[in-house]
Design a protein around this motif. Structure first.
Motif, mmCIF file in Angstrom:
data_model
loop_
_atom_site.group_PDB
_atom_site.id
_atom_site.type_symbol
_atom_site.label_atom_id
_atom_site.label_comp_id
_atom_site.label_asym_id
_atom_site.label_seq_id
_atom_site.Cartn_x
_atom_site.Cartn_y
_atom_site.Cartn_z
ATOM 1 N N SER A 30 8.175 -8.712 -8.556
ATOM 2 C CA SER A 30 7.358 -8.239 -7.437
ATOM 3 C C SER A 30 5.895 -8.268 -7.832
ATOM 4 C CB SER A 30 7.722 -6.810 -7.043
ATOM 5 O OG SER A 30 9.013 -6.735 -6.501
ATOM 6 N N THR A 31 5.060 -8.483 -6.839
ATOM 7 C CA THR A 31 3.621 -8.420 -7.058
ATOM 8 C C THR A 31 3.159 -6.969 -6.958
ATOM 9 O OG1 THR A 31 3.107 -8.672 -4.722
ATOM 10 C CG2 THR A 31 3.311 -10.715 -6.015
ATOM 11 N N VAL A 32 1.922 -6.727 -7.361
ATOM 12 C CA VAL A 32 1.364 -5.374 -7.270
ATOM 13 C C VAL A 32 1.377 -4.903 -5.818
ATOM 14 C CG1 VAL A 32 -0.691 -3.960 -7.626
ATOM 15 C CG2 VAL A 32 -0.052 -5.670 -9.331
ATOM 16 N N ALA A 33 1.021 -5.777 -4.899
ATOM 17 C CA ALA A 33 1.010 -5.402 -3.479
ATOM 18 C C ALA A 33 2.407 -4.999 -3.015
ATOM 19 C CB ALA A 33 0.477 -6.541 -2.632
ATOM 20 N N GLU A 34 3.415 -5.757 -3.415
ATOM 21 C CA GLU A 34 4.787 -5.430 -3.028
ATOM 22 C C GLU A 34 5.241 -4.116 -3.657
ATOM 23 O OE1 GLU A 34 6.418 -10.023 -2.580
ATOM 24 O OE2 GLU A 34 6.586 -8.990 -4.495
ATOM 25 N N LEU A 35 4.851 -3.897 -4.903
ATOM 26 C CA LEU A 35 5.229 -2.659 -5.585
ATOM 27 C C LEU A 35 4.515 -1.450 -5.006
ATOM 28 C CD1 LEU A 35 5.291 -3.972 -9.251
ATOM 29 C CD2 LEU A 35 7.267 -3.257 -7.893
ATOM 30 N N SER A 36 3.330 -1.662 -4.441
ATOM 31 C CA SER A 36 2.523 -0.567 -3.884
ATOM 32 C C SER A 36 3.041 -0.078 -2.534
ATOM 33 C CB SER A 36 1.075 -1.008 -3.710
ATOM 34 O OG SER A 36 0.510 -1.357 -4.936
ATOM 35 N N GLU A 37 3.750 -0.939 -1.800
ATOM 36 C CA GLU A 37 4.140 -0.637 -0.415
ATOM 37 C C GLU A 37 4.776 0.737 -0.197
ATOM 38 O OE1 GLU A 37 6.558 -3.891 0.863
ATOM 39 O OE2 GLU A 37 4.865 -5.285 0.910
ATOM 40 N N PRO A 38 5.796 1.112 -0.971
ATOM 41 C CA PRO A 38 6.470 2.379 -0.633
ATOM 42 C C PRO A 38 5.746 3.641 -1.088
ATOM 43 C CG PRO A 38 7.536 1.390 -2.515
ATOM 44 C CD PRO A 38 6.485 0.420 -2.051
ATOM 45 N N PHE A 39 4.647 3.486 -1.806
ATOM 46 C CA PHE A 39 3.986 4.652 -2.379
ATOM 47 C C PHE A 39 2.726 5.007 -1.611
ATOM 48 C CE2 PHE A 39 6.082 2.402 -5.912
ATOM 49 C CZ PHE A 39 7.039 3.352 -6.212
ATOM 50 N N ASP A 40 2.482 6.286 -1.511
ATOM 51 C CA ASP A 40 1.281 6.781 -0.847
ATOM 52 C C ASP A 40 0.196 7.043 -1.891
ATOM 53 O OD1 ASP A 40 -0.322 7.592 1.255
ATOM 54 O OD2 ASP A 40 0.362 9.671 1.154
#
Length: 112
Positions: A30-40
């Motif tokens: 996963s990319t950083v953007a994909e990994l960031s999605e579920p987190f606030d």
């Protein structure tokens, strides 16, 4: 002060966000953007978590054109499993004793 690999691994695993990132990476890169999605949390905060995981040897950064996807590295997790394996017979024996004790309590109630 240098930390041993197992200490670095446990320190990295101590954070629930990092454990969630590892869980996502268990299904693939996963990319950083994909990994960031579920987190606030901010992108830079996610990057800090990724750096901790990389330093602990739990993930590595790949390269695909302009992308820098992360992927899980299982070697350090295998080391954790081996370390825990040393203690597994201890807790299994305790669970067995607890199960025996609970059976005795249930039999006592049935006979009363």
């Amino acid at each position: 002060m240098a930390l041993d690999d197992l200490s670095l691994t446990f320190a990295a695993l101590a954070d629930p966000t990092r454990r969630a990132i590892l869980a996502r990476l268990a299904s693939g890169e996963s990319t950083v953007a994909e990994l960031s999605e579920p987190f606030d949390i901010s992108g830079p905060a996610v990057c800090k978590h990724l750096k901790v995981l990389e330093k602990a040897g739990l993930i590595v950064q790949g390269r695909k054109a302009q992308w820098r996807p992360r992927r899980i590295e299982t070697g350090r997790l295998a080391a954790v499993d081996a370390w825990l394996g040393f203690y597994r017979p201890l807790w299994e024996a305790r669970f067995d004793r607890m199960e025996d004790h609970l059976k005795q309590l249930q039999e006592g109630k049935a006979n009363a």
